[in-house]
Design an enzyme around this catalytic site. Structure first.
Site, PDB file in Angstrom:
ATOM      1  N   ASP A  35       0.850  -1.194   0.000  1.00  0.00           N
ATOM      2  CA  ASP A  35       0.000   0.000   0.000  1.00  0.00           C
ATOM      3  C   ASP A  35       0.887   1.246   0.000  1.00  0.00           C
ATOM      4  O   ASP A  35       1.879   1.308   0.722  1.00  0.00           O
ATOM      5  CB  ASP A  35      -0.911  -0.006   1.241  1.00  0.00           C
ATOM      6  CG  ASP A  35      -2.070   0.969   1.103  1.00  0.00           C
ATOM      7  OD1 ASP A  35      -3.227   0.512   1.143  1.00  0.00           O
ATOM      8  OD2 ASP A  35      -1.824   2.188   0.958  1.00  0.00           O
ATOM      9  N   GLU A  86      -7.621   4.651  -6.596  1.00  0.00           N
ATOM     10  CA  GLU A  86      -8.283   5.901  -6.228  1.00  0.00           C
ATOM     11  C   GLU A  86      -9.767   5.578  -6.315  1.00  0.00           C
ATOM     12  O   GLU A  86     -10.243   5.081  -7.348  1.00  0.00           O
ATOM     13  CB  GLU A  86      -7.909   7.018  -7.202  1.00  0.00           C
ATOM     14  CG  GLU A  86      -6.479   7.496  -7.064  1.00  0.00           C
ATOM     15  CD  GLU A  86      -6.207   8.195  -5.737  1.00  0.00           C
ATOM     16  OE1 GLU A  86      -7.155   8.736  -5.144  1.00  0.00           O
ATOM     17  OE2 GLU A  86      -5.042   8.184  -5.275  1.00  0.00           O
ATOM     18  N   THR A 136     -16.205  -2.531  -9.458  1.00  0.00           N
ATOM     19  CA  THR A 136     -17.378  -1.803  -8.960  1.00  0.00           C
ATOM     20  C   THR A 136     -18.577  -1.958  -9.894  1.00  0.00           C
ATOM     21  O   THR A 136     -18.397  -2.193 -11.097  1.00  0.00           O
ATOM     22  CB  THR A 136     -17.007  -0.301  -8.841  1.00  0.00           C
ATOM     23  OG1 THR A 136     -18.182   0.442  -8.595  1.00  0.00           O
ATOM     24  CG2 THR A 136     -16.358   0.244 -10.099  1.00  0.00           C
ATOM     25  N   ASP A 137     -19.760  -1.740  -9.339  1.00  0.00           N
ATOM     26  CA  ASP A 137     -20.972  -1.732 -10.183  1.00  0.00           C
ATOM     27  C   ASP A 137     -21.017  -0.487 -11.071  1.00  0.00           C
ATOM     28  O   ASP A 137     -21.793  -0.439 -12.035  1.00  0.00           O
ATOM     29  CB  ASP A 137     -22.240  -1.825  -9.313  1.00  0.00           C
ATOM     30  CG  ASP A 137     -22.378  -0.711  -8.274  1.00  0.00           C
ATOM     31  OD1 ASP A 137     -21.494   0.162  -8.189  1.00  0.00           O
ATOM     32  OD2 ASP A 137     -23.393  -0.726  -7.544  1.00  0.00           O
ATOM     33  N   GLU A 138     -20.185   0.527 -10.747  1.00  0.00           N
ATOM     34  CA  GLU A 138     -20.267   1.794 -11.494  1.00  0.00           C
ATOM     35  C   GLU A 138     -19.823   1.636 -12.954  1.00  0.00           C
ATOM     36  O   GLU A 138     -20.099   2.503 -13.780  1.00  0.00           O
ATOM     37  CB  GLU A 138     -19.436   2.883 -10.802  1.00  0.00           C
ATOM     38  CG  GLU A 138     -19.931   3.140  -9.408  1.00  0.00           C
ATOM     39  CD  GLU A 138     -19.592   4.514  -8.850  1.00  0.00           C
ATOM     40  OE1 GLU A 138     -19.093   5.357  -9.596  1.00  0.00           O
ATOM     41  OE2 GLU A 138     -19.844   4.714  -7.654  1.00  0.00           O
ATOM     42  N   TYR A 162     -13.735   8.079 -12.545  1.00  0.00           N
ATOM     43  CA  TYR A 162     -13.475   6.922 -11.663  1.00  0.00           C
ATOM     44  C   TYR A 162     -14.006   5.643 -12.306  1.00  0.00           C
ATOM     45  O   TYR A 162     -13.282   4.651 -12.436  1.00  0.00           O
ATOM     46  CB  TYR A 162     -14.131   7.133 -10.289  1.00  0.00           C
ATOM     47  CG  TYR A 162     -14.266   5.843  -9.499  1.00  0.00           C
ATOM     48  CD1 TYR A 162     -13.143   5.202  -8.984  1.00  0.00           C
ATOM     49  CD2 TYR A 162     -15.515   5.238  -9.307  1.00  0.00           C
ATOM     50  CE1 TYR A 162     -13.255   4.006  -8.278  1.00  0.00           C
ATOM     51  CE2 TYR A 162     -15.640   4.042  -8.607  1.00  0.00           C
ATOM     52  CZ  TYR A 162     -14.506   3.423  -8.099  1.00  0.00           C
ATOM     53  OH  TYR A 162     -14.618   2.233  -7.406  1.00  0.00           O
ATOM     54  N   LYS A 166     -11.971   2.279 -13.718  1.00  0.00           N
ATOM     55  CA  LYS A 166     -12.203   0.912 -13.235  1.00  0.00           C
ATOM     56  C   LYS A 166     -12.630   0.011 -14.406  1.00  0.00           C
ATOM     57  O   LYS A 166     -12.198  -1.147 -14.496  1.00  0.00           O
ATOM     58  CB  LYS A 166     -13.284   0.896 -12.143  1.00  0.00           C
ATOM     59  CG  LYS A 166     -12.897   1.563 -10.839  1.00  0.00           C
ATOM     60  CD  LYS A 166     -11.723   0.919 -10.126  1.00  0.00           C
ATOM     61  CE  LYS A 166     -12.035  -0.421  -9.519  1.00  0.00           C
ATOM     62  NZ  LYS A 166     -10.894  -0.940  -8.694  1.00  0.00           N
ATOM     63  N   PRO A 295     -21.954  16.572 -10.631  1.00  0.00           N
ATOM     64  CA  PRO A 295     -22.078  16.560 -12.102  1.00  0.00           C
ATOM     65  C   PRO A 295     -22.152  15.118 -12.619  1.00  0.00           C
ATOM     66  O   PRO A 295     -21.377  14.261 -12.189  1.00  0.00           O
ATOM     67  CB  PRO A 295     -20.783  17.225 -12.588  1.00  0.00           C
ATOM     68  CG  PRO A 295     -20.246  17.963 -11.408  1.00  0.00           C
ATOM     69  CD  PRO A 295     -20.721  17.239 -10.184  1.00  0.00           C
TER      70      PRO A 295
END
Ligand code: NAD
Ligand code: DAU
Length: 360
Positions: A35, A86, A136-138, A162, A166, A295
């Site tokens: 890390d 991030e 991620t689901d994003e 972001y 990903k 936004p």
């Protein structure tokens, strides 16, 4: 059972919970935690581990491929669980560069290190290795109120820098399996909450601001929907996928708890009224303040978790009420942990920058 695990980003929120989960549930596992200790990582998250002799911390950057190769060789790593990233959407709107560097270039460096050490130096033994990528689901974009939940085969449509970083890292991971035979799995998870979450994300930020009598900023109309999962449930799902997930596959993980943001915040306020009844700011709901929307704010996320339930017999254990109660209680009992963060210059700077965004 896998024995030598490289965890990246293990000083962050989910990574530190995962290390604790491993130490409690598989204490014989040797863990190397790589890390960089960015603003989001802290060794305070890893105090009092139950099996410290099987845990080593290495401060370093996942983009440093020679370092990663050395760690893989010297520790005979057979499993990589890759959390380092991030992770905050608002920060990606302010400065996407770090997201491209860590999330895309960093994932590439890890993949390349694994290819060199696992596949090139040890040909024919790929079945003992596993590279598990946390996503991620994003990456799937946003849903309308009536759309069915995201499935593993839902096309990618990331909306923030972001999410795009990903999505890009997911594609790289998948390509290393397809092109080079790297033994990978991917999990795409919804919003986590629980102990040690950095107070820039909705739930810990609301707890912190409520405790200190600051406004509770609700973006837009507060009717955005996320699919909340208690972090311990996520850790259990990840460990199941690492052991039992099919190579090359991705798995959706979600909590099935999908109230709008405003309801989450009101629930937190009610729990604080109950657990801290003598606080100056009760009832805490009076602190709720509607502010300019984020936004490109995604309206709704929801995860279809049929695949992981059917194939790996995994279901979340915590409902939102129980998980939130446990979480608020943890923050109240660990107020020093919160205070240490808010005293840091980086945190104060971020609060300033984020409020300026709303004003402009
Ligand atoms: P976090 O921001 O709390 O922690 C990230 C950690 O990565 C920190 O310890 C940081 O120091 C470390 N790190 C950052 N850049 C690094 C680098 N270049 N080299 C080494 N370490 C570095 O993040 P989190 O919320 O714990 O998320 C962990 C992972 O899970 C991320 O990949 C994120 O995309 C994914 N994820 C998060 C959620 C969520 O709700 N938090 C949901 C789904 C997926
Ligand atoms: O969905 C998974 C993702 O969840 C992860 O991949 C990300 O790493 C993680 O940060 C999280 O992203 P979100 O943007 O959904 O999380 P955040 O806690 O920032 O915001 C949750 C919701 O609350 C979102 O709709 C924005 C809103 N919000 C957030 C903050 C910080 C507010 O209304 N006010 C706030 O002050």
């Amino acid at each position: 059972m896998n024995k030598n695990v490289l965890v990246t980003g293990g000083a962050g929120f989910i990574g530190s919970n995962f290390i604790r989960y491993l130490q409690e549930n598989a204490p014989e596992t040797k863990i190397i935690n790589l890390d960089l200790l960015t603003y989001a990582g802290s060794l305070e998250n890893l105090k009092d581990l139950p099996a410290p002799k099987n845990y080593t911390f290495v401060k370093g950057d996942i983009c440093d491929q020679p370092l990663v190769e050395r760690l893989l060789r010297e520790n005979q790593i057979d499993t990589i669980v890759h959390f380092a990233a991030e992770s905050h959407v608002d920060r990606s709107l302010k400065g996407p560069g770090a997201f491209v560097q860590t999330n895309i270039v960093g994932t590439y460096a890890l993949l390349e290190a694994a290819r060199q050490v696992w596949l090139k130096e040890n040909p024919g033994s790929s079945d003992i290795y596993r590279f598990h990528h946390i996503s991620t689901d994003e990456v799937f974009g946003t849903l309308s109120p009536t759309d069915p939940a995201f499935e593993e085969c839902t096309p990618y449509a990331p909306n923030s820098p972001y999410a795009a970083s990903k999505a890009s890292s997911d594609h790289l991971v998948r390509s290393y399996a397809h092109s080079f035979g790297l033994p990978i799995t991917i999990s795409n998870c919804s919003n986590n909450y629980g102990p040690y979450q950095f107070p820039e994300k909705l739930i810990p930020l609301m707890i912190l601001n409520a405790l200190t009598g600051k406004p509770l900023p609700i973006y837009g109309d507060g009717m955005q929907i996320r699919d909340w999962l208690y972090v311990e449930d996520h850790c259990e799902a990840i460990w199941k996928i690492v052991h039992e997930g099919k190579l090359g596959e991705s798995y959706n993980i979600g909590g099935g708890n999908q109230p709008p943001n405003i309801e989450i915040v009101k629930t937190i306020c009610a729990i604080l009224d109950e657990l801290a009844p003598t606080a100056d700011h009760t009832p805490h709901e009076q602190l709720i303040t509607y502010v300019t929307d984020r936004p490109g704010h995604d309206r709704r996320y929801a995860m279809n978790i049929e695949k992981i339930s059917r194939e790996l017999d995994w279901q979340p254990k915590y409902d939102l009420k129980t998980g939130l109660h446990k979480t608020v209680k943890w923050y109240l009992e660990n107020i020093d942990w919160l205070n240490a963060i808010i005293e840091e210059k980086d945190y104060q700077n971020w609060v300033q920058i984020n409020y300026q965004r709303r004003d402009n």
